[in-house]
Scaffold this motif. Structure first.
Motif, short mmCIF file in Angstrom:
data_model
loop_
_atom_site.label_atom_id
_atom_site.label_comp_id
_atom_site.label_asym_id
_atom_site.label_seq_id
_atom_site.Cartn_x
_atom_site.Cartn_y
_atom_site.Cartn_z
N GLN A 188 0.80 -1.23 0.00
CA GLN A 188 0.00 0.00 0.00
C GLN A 188 0.83 1.28 0.00
N ALA A 189 2.07 1.18 0.47
CA ALA A 189 2.92 2.37 0.53
C ALA A 189 3.42 2.78 -0.85
N TYR A 190 3.33 1.87 -1.84
CA TYR A 190 3.92 2.15 -3.15
C TYR A 190 2.89 2.16 -4.28
N LEU A 191 1.62 2.23 -3.92
CA LEU A 191 0.57 2.32 -4.93
C LEU A 191 0.43 3.72 -5.51
N GLY A 192 0.77 4.71 -4.71
CA GLY A 192 0.52 6.09 -5.11
C GLY A 192 -0.68 6.63 -4.36
N ASP A 224 -6.86 3.57 -4.87
CA ASP A 224 -7.58 2.85 -3.82
C ASP A 224 -7.28 1.36 -3.97
N MET A 225 -6.58 0.77 -3.01
CA MET A 225 -6.14 -0.62 -3.14
C MET A 225 -7.29 -1.62 -3.11
N HIS A 226 -8.49 -1.16 -2.78
CA HIS A 226 -9.64 -2.06 -2.74
C HIS A 226 -10.42 -2.07 -4.06
N ARG A 227 -10.05 -1.22 -4.99
CA ARG A 227 -10.76 -1.14 -6.28
C ARG A 227 -9.97 -1.87 -7.37
N ASN A 231 -10.40 -1.98 -10.56
CA ASN A 231 -10.12 -1.21 -11.78
C ASN A 231 -8.93 -0.28 -11.61
N GLU A 232 -8.56 0.02 -10.35
CA GLU A 232 -7.38 0.86 -10.11
C GLU A 232 -6.13 0.02 -9.87
N VAL A 233 -6.30 -1.16 -9.30
CA VAL A 233 -5.17 -2.04 -9.01
C VAL A 233 -4.68 -2.76 -10.26
N ARG A 234 -5.61 -3.20 -11.10
CA ARG A 234 -5.26 -4.04 -12.24
C ARG A 234 -4.24 -3.40 -13.19
N PRO A 235 -4.40 -2.14 -13.60
CA PRO A 235 -3.40 -1.56 -14.52
C PRO A 235 -2.03 -1.41 -13.88
N ILE A 236 -1.97 -1.17 -12.57
CA ILE A 236 -0.68 -1.04 -11.90
C ILE A 236 0.04 -2.38 -11.88
#
Length: 303
Positions: A94-98, A102-105, A107-112
């Motif tokens: 979680q510290a390196y997501l930006g 939102d780490m629970h979504r 659609n936001e996690v998948r592209p990363i």
């Protein structure tokens, strides 16, 4: 507090020396990039690396004094390219997501995760993300990670580190997912204030059993039953017993623990080592008969 960071630092230390757990073959030492948001580099990480006999000249850190690193940060790819790093560790996820993710979504996690995967493939570099478990103890292991299930879905390998409930000093690294190779055997290690870190060998159980607290305990009981069954008529060779245990999916470490718990005696003869039950064997055998547990392992049906 389960030992994830300690374990990954020991694995990194081995790689900087050209070693890897599970093999005696020497390899080319590798460069490791280690980013952490939870521990101080000078007062915690470097002392741990030194204790693990790491070649600290091969452990590098991207300077985050003025700007934090994120998984989509161009500096991450540039650092891998410039240093020819073969391992990158980001602790915790979680510290390196930006800040905007939102780490629970999903659609936001998948592209990363897709972006990280492309970097790993492009440079032949393993990327390890360290995450925490949620408190939902009834869920399967694959759903116990914090945040979106897409972290585990995108990863090619998912390892869980947890305590053995019967012995809190013992922790276990166990595969919950392995997409590109057969799952590795669970490995136990010990953490304690006197002896520090040390590998203990193979461990019996799967990820769900471990997280529920039943893994080692269940196999330990089966190991005791196996010994009582095999030795009920008298002494038997250690080689035979260990072969039977392997057929039943019981590791040598577990059978050794059961041997100690039952007071099984060892004697060296010209034909090798032989095991036998102690003087109170009749009482132990009767106890097993009363409980109707004196049965051999049935390999075809599973233990």
């Amino acid at each position: 507090g389960e030992g994830k960071t300690t374990l990954v630092l020991h694995l990194a230390a081995e790689l900087t020396r050209g070693e890897m757990i599970g093999t005696e073959e020497k390899q080319e030492p590798v460069t490791v990039i280690y980013q952490t948001a939870e521990d101080g580099l000078a007062d915690t990480i470097k002392p741990r690396l030194i204790a693990a006999n790491a070649d600290c000249s091969k452990v590098l850190v991207i300077d985050e004094t003025e700007q934090c690193v994120s998984m989509t940060d161009g500096r991450l790819e540039a650092a891998i390219q410039q240093t020819d790093a073969r391992l990158v560790i980001l602790d915790p996820i979680q510290a390196y997501l930006g800040a905007a993710v939102d780490m629970h979504r999903a659609n936001e996690v998948r592209p990363i995760m897709s972006h990280l995967g492309s970097i790993a493939e492009k440079y032949g570099c393993a990327i390890v993300l360290i995450g925490h478990m949620n408190k939902a103890s009834g869920q399967k292991a694959s759903y116990r990670g914090l945040g979106s299930i897409d972290f585990a879905a995108a990863a090619r390998s998912v390892l869980i580190v947890a305590r053995d409930r019967e012995n809190p000093r013992v922790r276990v690294m166990i595969h919950a997912k392995s997409s590109l190779a057969p799952e590795g055997k669970p490995v136990a290690f010990e953490l304690d204030k006197d002896n520090g870190f040390r590998y203990l060998g193979e461990y019996d159980g799967d990820a769900n059993e471990l997280l529920s607290g039943s893994g080692g305990k269940k196999k330990g009981k089966l190991a005791e039953e196996l010994l009582l069954h095999e030795l009920r008529e008298g002494a038997k060779s250690q080689k035979e017993i260990l072969a039977k245990a392997e057929e039943c999916g019981i590791s040598k470490r577990t059978i050794d623990a059961a041997k100690k718990a039952l007071g099984v005696q060892s004697e060296k003869t010209p034909d090798g080592w032989f095991w036998s039950l102690s003087e109170d064997k009749d009482a132990r055998l009767q106890e097993c008969k009363d409980k109707e547990i004196l049965q051999p392992c049935n390999v075809e049906q599973g233990v």
